[in-house]
Design a protein around this motif. Structure first.
Motif, PDB file in Angstrom:
ATOM      1  N   GLN A 157      61.805  57.651  21.030  1.00 14.02           N
ATOM      2  CA  GLN A 157      61.630  57.083  22.342  1.00 14.02           C
ATOM      3  C   GLN A 157      60.253  57.185  22.495  1.00 14.02           C
ATOM      4  N   LYS A 158      59.672  58.165  22.790  1.00 15.91           N
ATOM      5  CA  LYS A 158      58.213  58.426  23.224  1.00 15.91           C
ATOM      6  C   LYS A 158      57.402  57.657  22.353  1.00 15.91           C
ATOM      7  N   GLN A 159      57.564  57.611  20.953  1.00 13.99           N
ATOM      8  CA  GLN A 159      56.722  56.586  20.375  1.00 13.99           C
ATOM      9  C   GLN A 159      56.944  55.191  20.648  1.00 13.99           C
ATOM     10  N   ALA A 160      58.100  54.588  20.906  1.00 16.22           N
ATOM     11  CA  ALA A 160      58.195  53.351  21.361  1.00 16.22           C
ATOM     12  C   ALA A 160      57.541  52.998  22.578  1.00 16.22           C
ATOM     13  N   MET A 161      57.940  54.027  23.525  1.00 15.73           N
ATOM     14  CA  MET A 161      57.329  53.438  24.845  1.00 15.73           C
ATOM     15  C   MET A 161      55.802  53.555  24.574  1.00 15.73           C
ATOM     16  N   ALA A 162      54.994  54.493  23.787  1.00 20.99           N
ATOM     17  CA  ALA A 162      53.597  54.502  23.697  1.00 20.99           C
ATOM     18  C   ALA A 162      53.031  53.307  23.092  1.00 20.99           C
ATOM     19  N   LYS A 163      53.939  52.747  22.086  1.00 21.66           N
ATOM     20  CA  LYS A 163      53.570  51.225  21.380  1.00 21.66           C
ATOM     21  C   LYS A 163      53.711  50.132  22.526  1.00 21.66           C
ATOM     22  N   ARG A 164      54.533  50.260  23.366  1.00 17.02           N
ATOM     23  CA  ARG A 164      54.849  49.357  24.269  1.00 17.02           C
ATOM     24  C   ARG A 164      53.749  49.229  25.430  1.00 17.02           C
ATOM     25  N   CYS A 165      53.393  50.538  25.726  1.00 21.45           N
ATOM     26  CA  CYS A 165      52.343  50.721  26.737  1.00 21.45           C
ATOM     27  C   CYS A 165      50.982  50.094  26.320  1.00 21.45           C
ATOM     28  N   SER A 166      50.644  50.300  24.914  1.00 23.90           N
ATOM     29  CA  SER A 166      49.450  50.043  24.375  1.00 23.90           C
ATOM     30  C   SER A 166      49.285  48.384  24.074  1.00 23.90           C
TER      31      SER A 166
END
Length: 108
Positions: free
Chosen positions: A20-29
């Motif tokens: 979930q954290k990785q997906a959120m980081a990808k979405r933010c970037s």
């Protein structure tokens, strides 16, 4: 004894949180890249028009700004706009997501 290899619920929740954290980081970037690209296009166009016009009509600019200088001015402004807007967007999204931490059950 060794670690339980069978996969306890704690392990699955831990992996789900990491995903979930990785997906959120990808979405933010990704949001930052899109916003930066839009800003770079707008800034490049907004810079190109007066730069090209001044290189044609102003005597000092006509004498001193060759094609390389004009391209350097336009690309520098576009690059700066990209990085400034992308950085601000990524930080704003990360700040927003740090206050609104969704639970793991919301994502599943």
């Amino acid at each position: 004894m060794g670690k339980n290899v069978g996969g306890s619920p704690f392990d699955r929740n831990e992996f789900a949180a990491i995903d979930q954290k990785q997906a959120m980081a990808k979405r933010c970037s990704h949001e930052g890249v899109v916003a930066g690209a839009k800003a770079a296009v707008v800034a490049s166009i907004a810079t190109a028009i007066p730069t090209m016009a001044s290189a044609r009509w102003l005597p000092w600019a006509k004498a001193n700004l060759n094609y390389t200088a004009q391209a350097l001015i336009i690309s520098t402004v576009g690059g700066a706009a990209y990085f400034i807007v992308a950085d601000k967007k990524i930080l704003a999204t990360a700040r927003r997501n740090s206050f609104n931490k969704p639970s793991i059950s919301d994502e599943l």
